[in-house]
Motif scaffolding. Sequence first.
Motif, short mmCIF file in Angstrom:
data_model
loop_
_atom_site.label_atom_id
_atom_site.label_comp_id
_atom_site.label_asym_id
_atom_site.label_seq_id
_atom_site.Cartn_x
_atom_site.Cartn_y
_atom_site.Cartn_z
N LEU A 10 0.93 -1.16 0.06
CA LEU A 10 0.05 0.14 -0.02
C LEU A 10 0.93 1.15 -0.14
O LEU A 10 0.58 2.13 -0.57
CB LEU A 10 -0.87 -0.17 1.24
CG LEU A 10 -1.75 1.16 1.52
CD1 LEU A 10 -2.77 1.55 0.07
CD2 LEU A 10 -2.66 1.23 2.67
N GLU A 11 2.14 1.34 0.84
CA GLU A 11 2.95 2.36 0.84
C GLU A 11 3.60 2.74 -0.52
O GLU A 11 3.47 3.74 -0.92
CB GLU A 11 4.02 2.34 1.87
CG GLU A 11 4.77 3.39 2.15
CD GLU A 11 5.69 3.45 3.19
OE1 GLU A 11 6.95 4.02 3.06
OE2 GLU A 11 5.31 2.90 4.20
N THR A 12 3.73 1.52 -1.34
CA THR A 12 4.44 1.83 -2.53
C THR A 12 3.41 2.52 -3.56
O THR A 12 3.46 3.32 -4.19
CB THR A 12 4.66 0.45 -3.12
OG1 THR A 12 5.88 -0.04 -2.22
CG2 THR A 12 5.18 0.56 -4.68
N THR A 13 2.23 1.94 -3.32
CA THR A 13 0.89 2.45 -4.12
C THR A 13 0.87 3.92 -3.86
O THR A 13 0.79 4.82 -4.89
CB THR A 13 -0.36 1.81 -4.04
OG1 THR A 13 -0.05 0.45 -4.23
CG2 THR A 13 -1.46 2.39 -4.71
N ILE A 14 0.76 4.14 -2.63
CA ILE A 14 0.47 5.67 -2.34
C ILE A 14 1.91 6.54 -2.65
O ILE A 14 1.56 7.64 -3.18
CB ILE A 14 0.31 5.66 -0.71
CG1 ILE A 14 -0.93 5.07 -0.38
CG2 ILE A 14 0.44 7.41 -0.44
CD1 ILE A 14 -1.02 4.89 1.36
N ARG A 15 3.05 6.09 -2.77
CA ARG A 15 4.10 7.14 -2.78
C ARG A 15 4.08 7.16 -4.49
O ARG A 15 4.77 8.09 -4.83
CB ARG A 15 5.43 6.41 -2.47
CG ARG A 15 5.57 6.49 -0.92
CD ARG A 15 6.98 6.23 -0.36
NE ARG A 15 6.91 6.14 1.00
CZ ARG A 15 7.07 7.17 1.70
NH1 ARG A 15 7.26 8.52 1.12
NH2 ARG A 15 7.24 7.40 3.02
N ARG A 16 3.48 6.31 -4.98
CA ARG A 16 3.42 6.32 -6.59
C ARG A 16 2.77 7.55 -7.11
O ARG A 16 2.91 8.41 -7.74
CB ARG A 16 3.11 5.24 -7.33
CG ARG A 16 3.01 5.14 -8.73
CD ARG A 16 2.72 3.62 -9.63
NE ARG A 16 1.15 3.63 -8.97
CZ ARG A 16 0.81 2.52 -8.38
NH1 ARG A 16 1.68 1.44 -8.41
NH2 ARG A 16 -0.29 1.99 -8.33
N GLN A 17 1.31 7.84 -6.56
CA GLN A 17 0.49 8.84 -6.73
C GLN A 17 -0.19 9.17 -5.23
O GLN A 17 -1.31 8.92 -5.14
CB GLN A 17 -0.68 8.20 -7.75
CG GLN A 17 -0.25 8.13 -9.15
CD GLN A 17 -1.34 7.59 -9.99
OE1 GLN A 17 -2.10 6.54 -9.74
NE2 GLN A 17 -1.67 8.34 -11.10
N PRO A 18 0.65 10.09 -4.62
CA PRO A 18 0.18 10.37 -3.25
C PRO A 18 -0.94 11.13 -3.22
O PRO A 18 -1.49 10.95 -2.13
CB PRO A 18 1.51 11.01 -2.74
CG PRO A 18 2.25 11.56 -3.96
CD PRO A 18 1.80 10.67 -5.04
N ALA A 19 -1.66 11.67 -4.03
CA ALA A 19 -2.85 12.57 -3.74
C ALA A 19 -3.89 11.73 -3.80
O ALA A 19 -4.89 12.27 -3.14
CB ALA A 19 -2.96 13.42 -5.14
N PHE A 20 -3.92 10.38 -3.89
CA PHE A 20 -5.25 9.92 -4.20
C PHE A 20 -5.56 8.67 -2.98
O PHE A 20 -6.31 7.96 -3.08
CB PHE A 20 -5.17 8.77 -5.42
CG PHE A 20 -5.05 9.60 -6.53
CD1 PHE A 20 -5.75 10.96 -6.97
CD2 PHE A 20 -4.17 9.25 -7.88
CE1 PHE A 20 -5.30 11.72 -7.96
CE2 PHE A 20 -3.90 10.11 -8.86
CZ PHE A 20 -4.46 11.26 -8.99
N TRP A 21 -4.89 9.13 -1.79
CA TRP A 21 -5.14 8.28 -0.91
C TRP A 21 -6.12 9.21 0.18
O TRP A 21 -5.87 10.53 0.11
CB TRP A 21 -3.84 7.86 0.00
CG TRP A 21 -4.05 6.83 1.20
CD1 TRP A 21 -4.76 5.75 1.04
CD2 TRP A 21 -3.45 7.06 2.41
NE1 TRP A 21 -4.72 5.26 2.49
CE2 TRP A 21 -3.82 5.95 3.21
CE3 TRP A 21 -2.79 7.85 3.23
CZ2 TRP A 21 -3.63 5.62 4.52
CZ3 TRP A 21 -2.28 7.79 4.52
CH2 TRP A 21 -2.98 6.59 5.24
N LEU A 22 -6.86 8.49 1.14
CA LEU A 22 -7.69 9.44 1.94
C LEU A 22 -6.82 10.06 2.97
O LEU A 22 -6.92 9.69 4.02
CB LEU A 22 -8.86 8.46 2.55
CG LEU A 22 -9.99 9.35 3.21
CD1 LEU A 22 -10.61 10.18 2.21
CD2 LEU A 22 -10.79 8.18 3.88
N TRP A 23 -6.32 11.30 2.77
CA TRP A 23 -5.50 12.01 3.70
C TRP A 23 -6.35 12.74 4.76
O TRP A 23 -5.73 12.80 5.86
CB TRP A 23 -4.41 13.05 3.15
CG TRP A 23 -3.31 12.20 2.20
CD1 TRP A 23 -3.57 12.31 1.00
CD2 TRP A 23 -2.15 11.71 2.54
NE1 TRP A 23 -2.35 11.72 0.44
CE2 TRP A 23 -1.62 11.39 1.38
CE3 TRP A 23 -1.57 11.50 3.86
CZ2 TRP A 23 -0.32 10.72 1.23
CZ3 TRP A 23 -0.50 10.90 3.91
CH2 TRP A 23 0.26 10.39 2.58
#
Length: 315
Positions: free
Chosen positions: A270-283
């Motif tokens: 999941l961290e790899t996914t988030i770091r690839r496109q960080p804007a699309f996680w529920l911050w």
Amino acid sequence: MQKIVYYIVYAFWYLLSLLPFWVHYIFSDLLYPLVYYVIRYRRPIVRKNIEGSFPEKSEKELRSIERQFYHFFCDYVVESVKFMTISKKQMCRRMKFRNMAEINKYIDSGRSCAIYLGHYCNWEWVTSLTYWLSSKGLCGELYRPLENPVFDRLFLHMRQRSGSVCIPMNESLRRLATYRREGQTLAIGYISDQVPNWSNIHLWTTFMNHEETPVFTGTERIVKSLDHPVFYLDMHRERRGHYVGEFKLMTDHPKDTEEFALTKQYLSLLETTIRRQPAFWLWSHNRWKRTREEFDRRYYYDENGKVIRRHEPKA
């Protein structure tokens, strides 16, 4: 009264959902400055989460991620409205899945599959997996009921309109055991990046640069007890309103894995996914509100690893 409110909200939502996507995205563009600059929806939490996760980035880069997140969040809102009436053809064009052959191979052989995913991209649209699944399988997801009963009922209707089933977390083992006894194979999704309750914290680990992050391990316990093949759904956004989820096999026999190994593997993916496109996680989710320091002050683990509340002295 609650039923009346539900039908009013449903009717309003339904009528809005009939509008074409381009109109919805105009609404999103108008909503963005209101949410970000005027209402400032959870701005302190979002900013704290992003800054803590990317200490290596400049102020300019951090603010760019922040603004992109709010743009995406507004898109998520209007896409959720559109989800009410979107057609199967349009849904399959906008939410695609890769490596479905891997999932369907197990389903056709009579084995249910567990799917780890996070609050990333448009997670609501993942229930359209049922359109891609073998006819022998049933698509399902575990969920936590919303506090507002009207919106809980509304979201359940949308999530299940494609034929998938939603299972409350407190009924998960019983319902899954029933499906197993009836010979019904499932592709069951687990959104496992939530903050666990104090009594359910059994693992602390590093996630998104935050040391001592409490993580939810209930998914691992369930999939181990049922020995379902475990996949991770790696999501990314191709362009506005178009998402792709790629299935990645984590293990074929979870019972053979060490304790918490699956949970740690999921968080790493999941961290790899988030770091690839960080804007699309529920911050906007207050992910790091529980600290190890507060836990140690209020709770402790007994010899069996059970969380026990300390007796606090009377004032």
